[in-house]
Write an enzyme that holds these catalytic residues in place. Structure first.
Site, PDB file in Angstrom:
ATOM      1  N   PRO A 166      56.585  60.620  30.576  1.00 16.39           N
ATOM      2  CA  PRO A 166      56.590  60.943  32.012  1.00 16.39           C
ATOM      3  C   PRO A 166      55.258  60.758  32.731  1.00 16.39           C
ATOM      4  CG  PRO A 166      56.451  62.955  30.735  1.00 16.39           C
ATOM      5  CD  PRO A 166      56.564  61.835  29.739  1.00 16.39           C
ATOM      6  N   CYS A 167      54.314  60.024  32.148  1.00 17.72           N
ATOM      7  CA  CYS A 167      52.983  59.944  32.754  1.00 17.72           C
ATOM      8  C   CYS A 167      52.980  59.261  34.119  1.00 17.72           C
ATOM      9  CB  CYS A 167      52.007  59.244  31.807  1.00 17.72           C
ATOM     10  SG  CYS A 167      52.481  57.574  31.346  1.00 17.72           S
TER      11      CYS A 167
END
Length: 221
Positions: A166-167
């Protein structure tokens, strides 16, 4: 209300039931992704439930939705089972998808599944191959965002899950929402969060990875 393009863990927990209702009503295959126009491919929801993990406070309570779907082709003896969870990542402050896939060689005509004959899929290459085969997709079709293997951040078992890191999710979702101006000031918080989760589903959740599995409402007469 949603601020700075992100939702909180509290907002996720508060409105995940409404999004799950939308998911159960509208999850379907897009026919155009199949060589045969989709007539030989089916999507069935096998299981769906919400799990709340114990916590001392309401704001820090962790919740996830787990859904099992079966993708099958009428001309094939096997199907692809996908378990996927929708949950919230506190560090990145975004929803996150984890999923695992299984090849089922024993699905009967009645739809019953023999769990003892289900084989886990543990590589992206095998996942892509089975996805193409079951849905009758051409070999030059592409999945969405790159997936990796990891343990689940909320389910403490020995299973290995696929997931999209999810960066970049927060930045991309903020861009999508600003470009489409989809969150109106007059919208309720519930409507804003459901819209947000729908955009996330299509980009970094199941719909982003498998473009043929869409949240598309049934056409009204």
């Amino acid at each position: 209300m949603i601020k700075d393009g992100k939702i909180s863990n509290y907002q996720f927990n508060k409105h995940i039931d409404e999004f799950n209702e939308l998911l159960l009503r509208n999850l379907r295959l897009i026919p155009s992704y199949s060589k045969s126009g989709g007539s030989d491919a089916n999507l069935d929801i096998i299981n769906n439930y919400k799990k709340e993990l114990n916590s001392n406070t309401k704001n820090s309570k962790k919740t996830y939705i787990l859904t099992r779907i079966c993708l099958s082709g009428s001309y094939l003896p096997n199907c692809l089972l996908i378990d996927f969870t929708l949950s919230y990542d506190d560090f990145y402050m975004v929803p996150v998808l984890y999923f695992r896939a299984f090849k089922d060689n024993s699905k009967s005509t009645s739809g019953n599944i023999d769990e003892t004959r289900v084989t886990p899929i543990v590589s992206t290459e095998e996942l892509v191959s089975n996805y193409y085969s079951v849905l009758g997709l051409s070999s030059d079709s592409n999945l969405g965002p790159t997936v990796t293997l990891d343990s689940h951040h909320l389910i403490t078992d020995s299973s290995v899950w696929f997931y999209v890191h999810p960066c970049e999710t927060l930045h991309r979702l903020r861009e999508f929402m600003e470009a489409d101006n989809c969150l109106l000031p007059c919208d309720s918080e519930q409507l804003q969060v459901v819209k947000y989760l729908s955009i996330w589903y299509a980009t970094y959740s199941l719909g982003g990875i498998f473009p043929s599995i869409s949240l598309r409402p049934t056409s009204q007469p």
